[in-house]
Design an enzyme around this catalytic site. Structure first.
Site, PDB file in Angstrom:
ATOM      1  N   HIS A 130      -7.247  -5.722  -1.179  1.00 34.84           N
ATOM      2  CA  HIS A 130      -6.070  -4.913  -0.851  1.00 34.84           C
ATOM      3  C   HIS A 130      -4.981  -5.762  -0.196  1.00 34.84           C
ATOM      4  CE1 HIS A 130      -4.279  -0.977  -0.711  1.00 34.84           C
ATOM      5  NE2 HIS A 130      -4.083  -1.027   0.598  1.00 34.84           N
ATOM      6  N   SER A 175       0.837  -1.191   0.000  1.00 32.89           N
ATOM      7  CA  SER A 175       0.000   0.000   0.000  1.00 32.89           C
ATOM      8  C   SER A 175       0.882   1.255   0.000  1.00 32.89           C
ATOM      9  CB  SER A 175      -0.954  -0.043   1.203  1.00 32.89           C
ATOM     10  OG  SER A 175      -1.963   0.905   1.095  1.00 32.89           O
ATOM     11  N   ASP A 213      -9.375  -4.548  -5.808  1.00 35.31           N
ATOM     12  CA  ASP A 213      -8.865  -3.740  -4.698  1.00 35.31           C
ATOM     13  C   ASP A 213      -9.848  -2.600  -4.423  1.00 35.31           C
ATOM     14  OD1 ASP A 213      -7.406  -1.826  -3.082  1.00 35.31           O
ATOM     15  OD2 ASP A 213      -5.566  -2.834  -3.687  1.00 35.31           O
TER      16      ASP A 213
END
Length: 227
Positions: free
Chosen positions: A208, A118, A181
């Site tokens: 994610h 991320s 995602d």
């Protein structure tokens, strides 16, 4: 059997010639290594460690997502270790805080595989723009702040991405992305793949990547540790 003097002399000359060639080759090799070292072009033949860079807001990284599970599995690779530490400024994950921490505290260098998840993926990219690393693994990477004020405050997205510098500073870049995602549009993940020419592992059902384990990532590191 006696060897004629002439033959003996020829053999001595040949041996001397071979020794001179070998010495010359060794000298040239040494000079090339010195030049490469001075220009910063030398990279290790094998990675010695991995560093996991978590996403922002992860809290205690040992109780978040797949981080500890991956660390434990990577620690089982012979002559290899995985570093996992709580990051400073964990909520905003400011570049001006995280990049020095990666360099000075975690000592990411040309022997290191940097694994970023991320916002940690963006930190890994920005780091590789400045410093040489062995390899980079990106999970759920993006290229803009997506209109989020907290992401904008991190500082990663306020200028163009320098893809070519990253390519020069690392042997390879592997990317994991999922079309479903909920935070990162697939188009943004594709921009990363195109910009860096990544080895893209594309999924349709991993969101994610916030699961407990991540065997595909471990397999990638195992197969790339000496590439």
């Amino acid at each position: 059997m006696d060897i004629p003097v002439e033959v003996h002399k020829v053999l001595e000359d040949c041996l001397f010639y071979v020794i001179c060639v070998l010495v010359a080759m060794q000298i040239v090799s040494t000079i090339m290594k010195i030049d490469s070292y001075q220009s910063g072009e030398v990279m290790c033949e094998r990675a010695e460690k991995a560093v996991i860079v978590p996403g922002n807001g992860a809290g205690d990284v040992y109780n978040s997502n797949w981080y500890e599970w991956v660390k434990n599995n990577l620690d089982e690779i012979p002559n290899f270790q995985c570093i996992l530490k709580n990051m400073p400024d964990p909520v905003v994950a400011r570049e001006k805080v995280w990049i020095p921490f990666l360099h000075d505290e975690l000592q990411c260098d040309e022997r290191t595989i940097v694994i970023g998840h991320s916002s940690g993926a963006e930190a890994a990219i920005r780091y590789a723009e400045q410093y040489k690393v062995f390899g980079v693994v990106l999970v759920s990477a993006c290229v803009t702040d997506l209109g989020d004020e907290n992401e904008r405050a991190s500082g990663y997205y306020n200028r163009p991405w320098e893809w070519e510098k990253v390519k020069v500073n690392t042997r390879w870049v592997v990317q994991f992305g999922s079309r479903d995602d909920p935070f990162i549009p697939w188009e943004e993940q594709q921009q990363v793949a195109q910009g860096l020419g990544t080895e893209l592992h594309k999924f349709t059902n991993r969101g994610h990547f916030m699961t407990y384990d991540f065997p595909e990532l471990v397999d990638v590191v195992k197969t790339h540790v000496d590439q």
